[in-house]
Design a protein around this motif. Structure first.
Motif, PDB file in Angstrom:
ATOM      1  N   ILE A  19       0.830  -1.208   0.000  1.00 45.09           N
ATOM      2  CA  ILE A  19       0.000   0.000   0.000  1.00 45.09           C
ATOM      3  C   ILE A  19       0.865   1.259   0.000  1.00 45.09           C
ATOM      4  CG2 ILE A  19      -1.570   1.373   1.424  1.00 45.09           C
ATOM      5  CD1 ILE A  19      -2.787  -1.322   2.367  1.00 45.09           C
ATOM      6  N   VAL A  20       1.841   1.284   0.910  1.00 44.11           N
ATOM      7  CA  VAL A  20       2.704   2.465   1.033  1.00 44.11           C
ATOM      8  C   VAL A  20       3.570   2.655  -0.206  1.00 44.11           C
ATOM      9  CG1 VAL A  20       4.589   3.502   2.367  1.00 44.11           C
ATOM     10  CG2 VAL A  20       2.693   2.367   3.560  1.00 44.11           C
ATOM     11  N   LYS A  21       4.142   1.548  -0.687  1.00 44.24           N
ATOM     12  CA  LYS A  21       5.015   1.614  -1.865  1.00 44.24           C
ATOM     13  C   LYS A  21       4.257   2.102  -3.095  1.00 44.24           C
ATOM     14  CE  LYS A  21       8.298  -1.137  -4.555  1.00 44.24           C
ATOM     15  NZ  LYS A  21       8.915  -2.486  -4.730  1.00 44.24           N
ATOM     16  N   SER A  22       3.015   1.658  -3.241  1.00 44.72           N
ATOM     17  CA  SER A  22       2.224   2.041  -4.410  1.00 44.72           C
ATOM     18  C   SER A  22       1.679   3.463  -4.305  1.00 44.72           C
ATOM     19  CB  SER A  22       1.050   1.067  -4.588  1.00 44.72           C
ATOM     20  OG  SER A  22       0.089   1.246  -3.548  1.00 44.72           O
ATOM     21  N   GLY A  23       1.682   4.011  -3.091  1.00 42.73           N
ATOM     22  CA  GLY A  23       1.123   5.343  -2.899  1.00 42.73           C
ATOM     23  C   GLY A  23      -0.379   5.351  -2.756  1.00 42.73           C
ATOM     24  N   LEU A  24      -0.989   4.186  -2.596  1.00 39.35           N
ATOM     25  CA  LEU A  24      -2.443   4.107  -2.461  1.00 39.35           C
ATOM     26  C   LEU A  24      -2.907   4.887  -1.228  1.00 39.35           C
ATOM     27  CD1 LEU A  24      -5.075   2.823  -3.542  1.00 39.35           C
ATOM     28  CD2 LEU A  24      -4.615   0.861  -2.028  1.00 39.35           C
ATOM     29  N   TYR A  25      -2.190   4.698  -0.120  1.00 40.54           N
ATOM     30  CA  TYR A  25      -2.399   5.487   1.098  1.00 40.54           C
ATOM     31  C   TYR A  25      -1.035   5.852   1.663  1.00 40.54           C
ATOM     32  CZ  TYR A  25      -7.243   3.732   1.138  1.00 40.54           C
ATOM     33  OH  TYR A  25      -8.543   3.434   0.812  1.00 40.54           O
ATOM     34  N   ALA A  26      -0.967   6.996   2.302  1.00 39.63           N
ATOM     35  CA  ALA A  26       0.278   7.401   2.961  1.00 39.63           C
ATOM     36  C   ALA A  26       0.393   6.688   4.306  1.00 39.63           C
ATOM     37  CB  ALA A  26       0.290   8.915   3.173  1.00 39.63           C
ATOM     38  N   GLY A 124       5.340  -8.678  -3.310  1.00 41.08           N
ATOM     39  CA  GLY A 124       4.530  -7.917  -4.259  1.00 41.08           C
ATOM     40  C   GLY A 124       3.911  -8.742  -5.366  1.00 41.08           C
ATOM     41  N   GLU A 125       3.847 -10.073  -5.184  1.00 36.72           N
ATOM     42  CA  GLU A 125       3.304 -10.953  -6.226  1.00 36.72           C
ATOM     43  C   GLU A 125       2.187 -11.826  -5.668  1.00 36.72           C
ATOM     44  OE1 GLU A 125       3.852 -10.875  -9.321  1.00 36.72           O
ATOM     45  OE2 GLU A 125       5.667  -9.671  -9.491  1.00 36.72           O
ATOM     46  N   GLY A 126       1.402 -11.270  -4.752  1.00 34.74           N
ATOM     47  CA  GLY A 126       0.328 -12.035  -4.143  1.00 34.74           C
ATOM     48  C   GLY A 126      -0.855 -12.237  -5.074  1.00 34.74           C
ATOM     49  N   MET A 127      -1.710 -13.190  -4.686  1.00 26.69           N
ATOM     50  CA  MET A 127      -2.982 -13.411  -5.379  1.00 26.69           C
ATOM     51  C   MET A 127      -4.050 -13.465  -4.304  1.00 26.69           C
ATOM     52  SD  MET A 127      -4.410 -13.836  -8.341  1.00 26.69           S
ATOM     53  CE  MET A 127      -6.127 -13.326  -8.165  1.00 26.69           C
ATOM     54  N   ALA A 128      -5.027 -12.566  -4.402  1.00 24.57           N
ATOM     55  CA  ALA A 128      -6.065 -12.480  -3.377  1.00 24.57           C
ATOM     56  C   ALA A 128      -7.445 -12.634  -4.000  1.00 24.57           C
ATOM     57  CB  ALA A 128      -5.980 -11.148  -2.639  1.00 24.57           C
ATOM     58  N   SER A 150      -2.327  -3.713  -4.665  1.00 24.67           N
ATOM     59  CA  SER A 150      -1.069  -3.014  -4.374  1.00 24.67           C
ATOM     60  C   SER A 150       0.065  -3.974  -4.038  1.00 24.67           C
ATOM     61  CB  SER A 150      -1.268  -2.013  -3.223  1.00 24.67           C
ATOM     62  OG  SER A 150      -1.393  -2.670  -1.981  1.00 24.67           O
ATOM     63  N   CYS A 151      -0.266  -5.215  -3.690  1.00 26.41           N
ATOM     64  CA  CYS A 151       0.788  -6.201  -3.392  1.00 26.41           C
ATOM     65  C   CYS A 151       0.618  -7.461  -4.232  1.00 26.41           C
ATOM     66  CB  CYS A 151       0.818  -6.539  -1.902  1.00 26.41           C
ATOM     67  SG  CYS A 151      -0.761  -7.056  -1.208  1.00 26.41           S
ATOM     68  N   GLY A 152       0.058  -7.292  -5.432  1.00 23.31           N
ATOM     69  CA  GLY A 152      -0.105  -8.417  -6.348  1.00 23.31           C
ATOM     70  C   GLY A 152      -1.334  -8.255  -7.212  1.00 23.31           C
ATOM     71  N   LYS A 153      -2.190  -9.263  -7.222  1.00 21.66           N
ATOM     72  CA  LYS A 153      -3.420  -9.240  -8.007  1.00 21.66           C
ATOM     73  C   LYS A 153      -4.596  -9.594  -7.104  1.00 21.66           C
ATOM     74  CE  LYS A 153      -1.137 -10.855 -12.268  1.00 21.66           C
ATOM     75  NZ  LYS A 153      -1.275  -9.615 -13.051  1.00 21.66           N
ATOM     76  N   ALA A 154      -5.766  -9.072  -7.460  1.00 17.17           N
ATOM     77  CA  ALA A 154      -6.977  -9.362  -6.695  1.00 17.17           C
ATOM     78  C   ALA A 154      -8.138  -9.585  -7.647  1.00 17.17           C
ATOM     79  CB  ALA A 154      -7.293  -8.221  -5.732  1.00 17.17           C
ATOM     80  N   GLU A 155      -8.976 -10.574  -7.333  1.00 17.54           N
ATOM     81  CA  GLU A 155     -10.181 -10.834  -8.117  1.00 17.54           C
ATOM     82  C   GLU A 155     -11.335 -11.137  -7.181  1.00 17.54           C
ATOM     83  OE1 GLU A 155     -10.119 -13.476 -11.382  1.00 17.54           O
ATOM     84  OE2 GLU A 155      -8.293 -12.633 -12.268  1.00 17.54           O
ATOM     85  N   THR A 156     -12.541 -10.755  -7.596  1.00 16.71           N
ATOM     86  CA  THR A 156     -13.739 -11.034  -6.823  1.00 16.71           C
ATOM     87  C   THR A 156     -14.283 -12.406  -7.196  1.00 16.71           C
ATOM     88  OG1 THR A 156     -14.287  -8.677  -6.764  1.00 16.71           O
ATOM     89  CG2 THR A 156     -16.056 -10.215  -6.251  1.00 16.71           C
TER      90      THR A 156
END
Length: 264
Positions: A19-26, A124-128, A150-156
């Motif tokens: 999250i922090v690295k991507s800048g999504l939230y400070a 940084g290569e997670g799958m959620a 922000s730390c990989g990929k996410a799908e619903t």
């Protein structure tokens, strides 16, 4: 605070780092709570976030992530349920804990997203996989997905698929590590130095996975491209088939699914 993490172990740290690295939230918009004060302070300093030993401080955030093991989940919920409001977006990464069961523990309707992440989030290569409760709106779901993207990929996915998700991504890094170790052992047997063998095996797995994702081609088709007539690769593939490689993987994943269902 915008984000509150209850539990600050390896998975939570990986998610916060992404999250922090991507800048999504400070970092200043994130607070994490944990019982282990020394580790908490180290994580706070390293990632530039706020920390506390009071779970209710973290539970007062706009989005609250429950990053505790199932054995502790309901004790934690009991301690924070009065702080969580109908506007709080709650994200639970506790394995095999259903939306119905977690919602019942809060004793009221909440906006809840059940998530199954995996350990490659650490690099940084997670799958959620995300399964939202019925009262989670589209914008809230987008916020939850962005956190895990922000730390990989996410799908619903439908919650009914969560046991399958556990087998195919949640637990599967362990199978892959075993495969890499076995390939490295074979390379060492053939004379390659141990550390070099791990590098060759791991990079081969990483590159092969990237080919599946990037090309969109069927894995069988990609396999066929490597197997030349009367060549070395088809010889190895024939041995894997003879030893029941595919059926072993399928049966192992079935056992994982069955165990996940038992834990629910």
């Amino acid at each position: 605070m915008k984000l509150g993490f209850i539990g600050c172990g390896n998975m939570a740290s990986a998610i916060i780092g992404g999250i922090v690295k991507s800048g999504l939230y400070a970092g200043e918009d994130i607070i994490a709570s944990d019982m282990l004060e020394e580790k908490l302070r180290e994580t706070g300093k390293r990632l530039g976030i706020n920390t506390t030993t009071d779970n209710n401080e973290a539970a007062a955030a706009e989005i609250v992530l429950l990053c505790v093991k199932p054995a502790y989940l309901y004790e934690v919920i009991d301690g924070i349920k009065d702080t969580i409001t109908e506007n709080t977006l709650v994200i639970s990464i506790a394995a095999a804990q259903s939306i119905e069961k977690v919602t019942k523990a809060f004793g009221k309707k909440i906006k809840l997203v059940r998530v199954m992440p995996n350990t490659p989030a650490l690099v940084g290569e997670g799958m959620a996989a995300l399964a939202p409760s019925g009262n989670v709106g589209e914008e809230d779901l987008k916020k939850a997905a962005a956190i895990f993207d922000s730390c990989g990929k996410a799908e619903t996915v439908s919650e009914s698929l969560m046991d399958a998700v556990t087998a195919v991504s949640g637990s599967s890094p362990a199978y892959v590590f075993m495969f890499i170790e076995a390939m490295a052992d074979a390379a060492v047997r053939a004379g390659m130095p141990r550390q070099q063998a791990y590098t060759f095996a791991a990079q081969a797995v990483k590159g092969s996975a990237e080919m599946v994702l990037e090309t969109g081609m069927h894995p069988g088709e990609l396999k066929d491209q490597v197997c030349s007539p009367a060549g070395t690769t088809i010889e190895a593939a024939a041995v894997l088939e003879d030893k029941g490689f595919r059926s072993a993987v399928i049966e192992a994943m079935k056992a994982c699914v069955d165990k996940s269902r038992e834990m629910a």
